[in-house]
Structure formats: structure tokens, C-alpha cells
Design an enzyme around this catalytic site. Structure first.
Site, PDB file in Angstrom:
ATOM      1  N   TRP A  40     114.247  59.714  73.751  1.00  0.00           N
ATOM      2  CA  TRP A  40     114.773  60.683  72.798  1.00  0.00           C
ATOM      3  C   TRP A  40     114.859  62.093  73.347  1.00  0.00           C
ATOM      4  CZ3 TRP A  40     110.877  64.037  73.002  1.00  0.00           C
ATOM      5  CH2 TRP A  40     109.616  63.521  73.303  1.00  0.00           C
ATOM      6  N   ASN A  41     114.238  62.386  74.508  1.00  0.00           N
ATOM      7  CA  ASN A  41     114.057  63.794  74.872  1.00  0.00           C
ATOM      8  C   ASN A  41     115.331  64.491  75.341  1.00  0.00           C
ATOM      9  OD1 ASN A  41     113.798  62.108  77.153  1.00  0.00           O
ATOM     10  ND2 ASN A  41     112.600  63.622  78.263  1.00  0.00           N
ATOM     11  N   HIS A  54     119.145  53.191  71.967  1.00  0.00           N
ATOM     12  CA  HIS A  54     118.563  54.523  72.004  1.00  0.00           C
ATOM     13  C   HIS A  54     117.252  54.532  71.232  1.00  0.00           C
ATOM     14  CE1 HIS A  54     118.825  58.475  73.445  1.00  0.00           C
ATOM     15  NE2 HIS A  54     120.098  58.732  73.193  1.00  0.00           N
ATOM     16  N   ALA A  55     116.447  55.572  71.471  1.00  0.00           N
ATOM     17  CA  ALA A  55     115.209  55.737  70.718  1.00  0.00           C
ATOM     18  C   ALA A  55     115.535  55.887  69.237  1.00  0.00           C
ATOM     19  CB  ALA A  55     114.450  56.967  71.217  1.00  0.00           C
ATOM     20  N   GLY A 104     111.519  55.965  80.339  1.00  0.00           N
ATOM     21  CA  GLY A 104     110.462  56.002  79.338  1.00  0.00           C
ATOM     22  C   GLY A 104     109.094  55.990  79.992  1.00  0.00           C
ATOM     23  N   SER A 105     108.124  55.474  79.267  1.00  0.00           N
ATOM     24  CA  SER A 105     106.747  55.478  79.744  1.00  0.00           C
ATOM     25  C   SER A 105     106.529  54.384  80.788  1.00  0.00           C
ATOM     26  CB  SER A 105     105.784  55.250  78.575  1.00  0.00           C
ATOM     27  OG  SER A 105     105.886  53.910  78.104  1.00  0.00           O
ATOM     28  N   GLU A 122     113.062  54.776  85.374  1.00  0.00           N
ATOM     29  CA  GLU A 122     112.704  56.185  85.538  1.00  0.00           C
ATOM     30  C   GLU A 122     111.608  56.459  84.522  1.00  0.00           C
ATOM     31  OE1 GLU A 122     111.902  59.608  84.819  1.00  0.00           O
ATOM     32  OE2 GLU A 122     113.871  59.855  83.877  1.00  0.00           O
ATOM     33  N   CYS A 159     110.354  64.553  81.612  1.00  0.00           N
ATOM     34  CA  CYS A 159     109.637  63.752  82.608  1.00  0.00           C
ATOM     35  C   CYS A 159     109.411  64.541  83.888  1.00  0.00           C
ATOM     36  CB  CYS A 159     110.391  62.457  82.891  1.00  0.00           C
ATOM     37  SG  CYS A 159     112.095  62.708  83.453  1.00  0.00           S
TER      38      CYS A 159
END
Length: 469
Positions: free
Chosen positions: A143-144, A168-169, A219-220, A241, A275
Site C-alpha cells: 500500500w505504501n 493490491h493491498a 512486502g514483508s 522485493e 522499504c
């Protein structure tokens, strides 16, 4: 299934996006059924046949039109991104401009990096290396950066001749659907770019679908490991990523004015939810106190406020749970010996704001040293000299980006090239991504690359044709 159970299931298939500056609802969305989601995959697969046969020039013209469409809709896109995830309106405008520029760059990139190559063979024949699209590429995005995260993988893949799916988020679903509309406005055929409004369990089934040929995810690290395992089980390539706790080294000969301003920007840009943000600040003893005092003063002066207020320097965090998690990382770091120099207190009032925060005495074993702080919290680490700065910078399970401040550019370049264990390094400044430079990391920050020529070749078949007679 009972009527009550069916009603609960139906209710759980709908969700609401929330304005993080107020906590108020924005829009409601229904999740797709499995049948609906699989139909979208089938449409993408069907579209691939015709799209992959179009010339590179035709595909490039469509990408150019997309860039023009993004510029024409700049205010519409930027407003929605700021409403959905809380980034400053100025940062949203920057993101839109960058994405339009990526479209322009990608057209030439495709012609350069996907052009056929002839090579002589040992027996006198001719070898042809050709880069052919492989099919449907599935992107799982955070989402960022609601537009950029999508454009950077989607445009490269459609230019290469693939078709693209997006999950998407949830909290930026409106932005995801608007991106699909932009592709339609630009004249892309149905099925070349499509959005899936699905949950995580459904996403796993999409990865396993026979018509999906590759998966890219931002993401994480935990989510990346899960997705890589699911894709690996069905032998599908992934590009990941993931997170990082990027270290920015400030050496004794640094320009302090430049270092302080760059490091502040690197920590609070996009509300600190980046990130490749500057997160750990590794400063040599000779200038530590001078840097610390000026850095803290600048961070203390950061104004939190409405993302649409031109005077705001820091907007709200994207979700309440993210703010709570960040504050818990600060609390646990302090419990283990870190000292708060500014910020660090949960504000009251509406919205999910968190103040610009600086922690000192940060050491291994603390979340501020070991983990990613995905918000406006800076960790100061004092070291004796350059050698210790390099060791501390590399003392991380992550390896996405980092930075070096030194007036001796040759010295900084040598450190960046030979000693920094990351995919990207900034020297004497802070920036995000450059379309002509590879973007990605090593270690638990993931693998594969986007941008810079490397990205457009990630999901193509590098085919060898040997003409022997």
C-alpha cells in the site's frame, strides 16, 4: 450451511477502506468469488496470445499512451492515494510524475534490452538469442506507493509482451481499480492488465493456477517467504522485493548540512513508510554529537498534519495496527536500553499519526537495530571509525539499500562498490528509485530486480536458436 453462517460468510466477503487521517470510512468493496477470480485469470491468458504477437513498437505506443493518461489524471490519482494511505499530497504528486516518466523510459528500455542478438557459433553457424514473453504475470503489491509499486512491474511486463494481474493491498483497493481504469483509458485490450479483489487464501490459489507463469511481490520478508514457497511448489519463478533496515553511514569528513537534511528526508519521506528509507544512522565518533544535535532538532521540528495541508511534513501512518506495532517496537527498544531523544509518544486525537522520533544508544537485540521500523522512527548508532561503521551497516539480515556521507567521493564509492552488502547505495544524498538503475536487494530483502534493464528481463524466456547450417 445454516442461514446465520451464510450471512456471516457474506459479510466477511466485504471490506471497507479507511481514511488514516481521520479513521473514517472511505469506500466499501466486495471480494471476488473463486469463480470470478479464475475467470479474470482465464481472460488474461486469452489476451496474452494476441498481445504477445503485437510488435514491440505497438506495445511501446500503448505504454507511451499510458504515461500520457497518467499525466492527464494526475490530480485524480494523487488525491485518491493520499486519502487511502495518508501520504502527503505533494508526495503523491511526485509519485504520479515518476510513474509517467517510467512509462516513457520503459519504451526505450524494451527496445534496448529485448532486442534479438546474434552470436557466432564455434562450428561456423549463427546463434540467435531472443527474449520472448512467457504469459500471465501475477503481482502482489503493498500500500505504501499505490501507483508506483504497480507501474514498475506492470509496465515492464506488458512492454515485454506479457499480460498482468494485480492483487493490491486491501486498504488501497480504490487505487488498484483506478490503475485498471487508466489502462483502459490508454486503450489497452481487455485482459492485458486486470485487478483481482481477493483475500490471501485466494491469492495462493491464483499462484497455483496453471495459466500464471510468474509471480512478483513487494512486502514483508515473512509474506515473501510464504509466496516463494507456494510458487516454488509449482515451479514458478518469483521476484521478491522485501523489507530492510537500511543503514546510512556518516563519516568524519561528511558535509553535515547535507547529511542532516538528507537523513531527515530519508527517514520521514512518505511518512517513513518506505522499504528503502534511511532507518539506522551509523555515525562515527568524531562528529557524532554534532550530527545528533542537529538531526534531533530538525526531527523535532517536523510538523505532523493533514496530508492535504501544504504545511504538513508528515502525514498519518496508513493503518492503526501499523502505528501500534511501530510504537511497540519503540517501547521494547527503550526497555532494552535505547533512549528517546524526541517523539516516541502515542498522540491522541483523530487519525493514526505518529511523531518523528529519534532513538539513541541503539544496539543489537533491540527492534530498532535488528528489525525494520516502517514509520518515522530513526535509530542512532555511534561507532568509532569507518571500519566499525561498515561492520555495523552490514550487521543485518537485510540488504536492500543504504547510504554514505563523505566529502571524499572516491572513498565513498569504493565502500559502496566493495564493502556494502546491499543491492543499492546512495552517496551524499537520499533518493528513491531511478528508472534506469536496477532496484532490489540481497539477503532477506529478496531477490530479482526491477528497473534498469534487469527488470524487463525477469519474466521473459531467454531463448537460444542455433542455426547450424
Amino acid at each position: 450451511m445454516s442461514i446465520a453462517a451464510r450471512r456471516i460468510e457474506e459479510r466477511d466477503r466485504r471490506f471497507t477502506t479507511i481514511d488514516p487521517s481521520s479513521g473514517e470510512p472511505l469506500s466499501h468493496y466486495d471480494l471476488m468469488s473463486d469463480d470470478q477470480a479464475f475467470a479474470v485469470v482465464e481472460q488474461a491468458h486469452a489476451a496474452f496470445g494476441a498481445w504477445s504477437r503485437r510488435s514491440m513498437e505497438e506495445r511501446g505506443a500503448a505504454v507511451t499512451r499510458l504515461g500520457e493518461t497518467i499525466r492527464a489524471a494526475a490530480d485524480e490519482i494523487a488525491d485518491l492515494m493520499s486519502r487511502e494511505m495518508g501520504k502527503l499530497r505533494s508526495a503523491s504528486a511526485d509519485e504520479v510524475a515518476a510513474c509517467a516518466a517510467i512509462c516513457d523510459y520503459t519504451v526505450g528500455e524494451a527496445q534496448t534490452y529485448l532486442a534479438d542478438e546474434e552470436r557466432p557459433l564455434a562450428d561456423g553457424g549463427v546463434g540467435l538469442v531472443t527474449y520472448r514473453p512467457i504469459g500471465v504475470i501475477y503481482g502482489i503489491q503493498p500500500w505504501n506507493f499505490p501507483l508506483y509499486q504497480v507501474i514498475r512491474y506492470a509496465v515492464a511486463n506488458v512492454a515485454a509482451g506479457n499480460t498482468v494481474l494485480l492483487k493490491h493491498a486491501e486498504n488501497v483497493t480504490g487505487s488498484g481499480l483506478l490503475i485498471a481504469e487508466l489502462f483502459r483509458r490508454a486503450g489497452f485490450p481487455d485482459g492485458v492488465f486486470s485487478v483481482l479483489v481477493i483475500d490471501h487464501d485466494q491469492s495462493d490459489r491464483i499462484i497455483e493456477h496453471a495459466h500464471v507463469r510468474g509471480v512478483t511481490m513487494t512486502g514483508s520478508t515473512r509474506a515473501g517467504a510464504h509466496i516463494a514457497a507456494r510458487a516454488g511448489a509449482v515451479v514458478k519463478k518469483t521476484v521478491l522485493e522485501l523489507g530492510s533496515n537500511d543503514a546510512f553511514m556518516v563519516l568524519e569528513d561528511a558535509d553535515l548540512d547535507l547529511a542532516v537534511e538528507s537523513c531527515v528526508r530519508g527517514r520521514v519521506y512518505n511518512n517513513g513508510e518506505t522499504c528503502i528509507a534511511a532507518k539506522r544512522f551509523v555515525v562515527v565518533d568524531a562528529i557524532y554529537e554534532a550530527f545528533r544535535d542537529r538531526f534531533v532538532a530538525r526531527m523535532e521540528a517536523i510538523r505532523c498534519g493533514d496530508p492535504f495541508d501544504a504545511g504538513s511534513e508528515l502525514g498519518p501512518m496508513a493503518r492503526e495496527d501499523l502505528r501500534d506495532g511501530l510504537h511497540e517496537q519503540v517501547r521494547r527498544s527503550v526497555e532494552k536500553g535505547a533512549r528517546v531523544l524526541c517523539g516516541g509518544e502515542m498522540p491522541g486525537g483523530r487519525g493514526w499519526y505518529y511523531p518523528a522520533t529519534v532513538l539513541e544508544n541503539v544496539a543489537p537485540g533491540m527492534p530498532a537495530y535488528d528489525d525494520e521500523l516502517f514509520g518515522p522512527v530513526a535509530a542512532l548508532i555511534r561507532v568509532s571509525d569507518e571500519a566499525e561503521a561498515i561492520r555495523v551497516a552490514n550487521d543485518s539480515r537485510y540488504g536492500l539499500g543504504g547510504g554514505i556521507f563523505s566529502r571524499d567521493v572516491d572513498r565513498a564509492r569504493a565502500i559502496a562498490r566493495d564493502a556494502f552488502e546491499t543491492g543499492m547505495v546512495f552517496i551524499n544524498g537520499y533518493d528513491l528509485a531511478q528508472a534506469n538503475m536496477p532496484f532490489g536487494g540481497v539477503k532477506q530483502s529478496g531477490y530479482g530486480r526491477e528497473h534498469g534493464g534487469a527488470g524487463i528481463r525477469e519474466f521473459v524466456n531467454v531463448k537460444a536458436v542455433n542455426m547450424l547450417g
